[in-house]
Write an enzyme that holds these catalytic residues in place. Sequence first.
Site, PDB file in Angstrom:
ATOM      1  N   GLU A  27       0.845  -1.165  -0.125  1.00 52.05           N
ATOM      2  CA  GLU A  27       0.083   0.044  -0.117  1.00 52.05           C
ATOM      3  C   GLU A  27       0.867   1.165  -0.184  1.00 52.05           C
ATOM      4  OE1 GLU A  27      -3.775   2.050   2.539  1.00 52.05           O
ATOM      5  OE2 GLU A  27      -3.008   0.219   3.060  1.00 52.05           O
ATOM      6  N   ASN A 172     -12.323  -0.921  -0.732  1.00 51.74           N
ATOM      7  CA  ASN A 172     -11.510  -1.354   0.529  1.00 51.74           C
ATOM      8  C   ASN A 172     -12.491  -1.016   1.821  1.00 51.74           C
ATOM      9  OD1 ASN A 172      -9.081  -2.294   1.918  1.00 51.74           O
ATOM     10  ND2 ASN A 172      -9.226   0.009   2.802  1.00 51.74           N
ATOM     11  N   GLU A 173     -12.507  -1.727   2.693  1.00 50.67           N
ATOM     12  CA  GLU A 173     -13.293  -1.689   3.970  1.00 50.67           C
ATOM     13  C   GLU A 173     -14.270  -0.405   3.796  1.00 50.67           C
ATOM     14  OE1 GLU A 173     -10.229  -0.715   6.783  1.00 50.67           O
ATOM     15  OE2 GLU A 173      -9.322  -2.926   6.424  1.00 50.67           O
ATOM     16  N   GLU A 292      -6.487  -8.899   4.054  1.00 51.49           N
ATOM     17  CA  GLU A 292      -5.508  -8.253   5.180  1.00 51.49           C
ATOM     18  C   GLU A 292      -5.499  -9.013   6.457  1.00 51.49           C
ATOM     19  OE1 GLU A 292      -5.561  -3.935   5.804  1.00 51.49           O
ATOM     20  OE2 GLU A 292      -6.669  -3.535   3.986  1.00 51.49           O
ATOM     21  N   GLN A 356       1.740  -5.560   6.148  1.00 50.15           N
ATOM     22  CA  GLN A 356       1.980  -5.395   4.429  1.00 50.15           C
ATOM     23  C   GLN A 356       3.389  -5.852   4.251  1.00 50.15           C
ATOM     24  OE1 GLN A 356       1.664  -1.177   3.322  1.00 50.15           O
ATOM     25  NE2 GLN A 356      -0.264  -0.929   4.517  1.00 50.15           N
TER      26      GLN A 356
END
Length: 513
Positions: A27, A172-173, A292, A356
């Site tokens: 990211e 995302n989310e 994630e 990550q």
Amino acid sequence: MSRATITVDRDFTAGPVPRRIFGNFVEHMGRCVYTGIYEPGHPDADENGYRLDVLELVKELGVTVVRYPGGNFVSGYNWEDGVGPVDQRPRRLDGAWHTVETNAFGLHEFAGWAKKAGVEIMEAVNLGTRGVEAARELVEYANHPGGTYLSDLRKKNGASEPFDIKLWCLGNEMDGPWQIGHKTADEYGRLAQEAGKAMRLVDPSIELVASGSSNRGMPTFGSWEQTVLGHTYDVVDYVSLHAYYEEKEGDAASFLASGVDMDLFIEGVIATADAVRAKGKHSKHINLSFDEWNVWYQTARQGDDMPATIEARGGWYEHPRIIEDEYNVTDAVVVGTLLNSLLRHGDRVSIANQAQLVNVIAPIRSEENGPAWRQSIFWPFARMSELANGEILRLSTTSDRFETAKYGDADIVDASATWDEENGRVAFFLANRGLDEAAEVTATLRGFDTARITRAEVLTVPEGADRFTSNNEQNQDRVGLKPLSDVSVDGGTLHATLPPLSWAVVEVEVTKA
């Protein structure tokens, strides 16, 4: 001494090992990209600015697929900013992490890096501040062979052949109030349905991931998946899950049992997806993308500040140090159990991405103009990615138990196993969650003739140290794998003694009985 017995049978498997579960995540956050995988001018950088020392560690880690470019970052990102001549790309404020994004690294740079790393790209589209048209256009730019404005623009920008990206995340989310462009389940479900439909009209071969719950504790967990999949079931292939774990207030027992929560999370999402399947009379199954997951010390920070604190200091910065957790022995054992959970559920968890890759809650650390090294959590991932091949074996496990404040009682020994028929190997991945006692493990292999142990390694507390021991720039190899000495195989039975607080891999050469 604690004890556990495990039985596996050649004829009882959960299906092939999904190699995409050994994924990771890059990211535009902190120093993951800049001074992480990309640092022009570094002594080990190539002509493209890719750090070759980091690249070699990525290959050793065994990563198969990498999700990009976010994360919270993607919900405010214009993909067009990261293509074309670098000196003409705009500098932007990134509200997700309160940083300045230079856009020196974008889609072309990442595609080039991914090719060198030998990993598949998992691209996320912005469904926070943007929508259907931007998503559709990105697929055309990335995947269409040529003869249109966007595909020809890709060629003009240096990529004559399509990137041929197959995996796409629809936002995302989006359930999270922290997310730029946060939406209700109905709002997101309808947008994801239309964006996915438009993207498939450009390239019918792509696979799509709907944004699921950001964690199992979300107030909308369950109802979010039900509503979103109600809209998108015919369009998507996967629904996502995110989860992070940490040791809170010295509660090591609950932390070591984090895999129990992951098991429940996975099984809850499977149940919800299958309920939507039944209600809608659909024929296909929706599988899971756990895109994630990791240990992340969000409550008790280990040094580096979160964006709110950076903002309080004043100013906007390029790639500041954000959540650069230094992982210890306990963290590595927990990561090993989370990998076990993912593998045990590999019949439905088809994709997983540890978050990550470099510097930001990462298995790999690097310093600007300096070295790169392996964190403690590097080792369980690397060995499982290397050795978990073939079929997932269904385990029957009986273990002594220990009490936790958060999850009740849990198995002291946590395990998963695979059978690689092509190479004649059964691999066991074992964790002893006990802080003080060794664990005696007896594993019976039915349907196999065992020959010899081909690999036996363990990660545990180094001699003279404690469970908080970690690797850092000055001491890069304090925590790692060493030979597991107390292990043997006799006929169809494996015997192993695991040290207190340890993660081990034992590989046995076998033939069919």
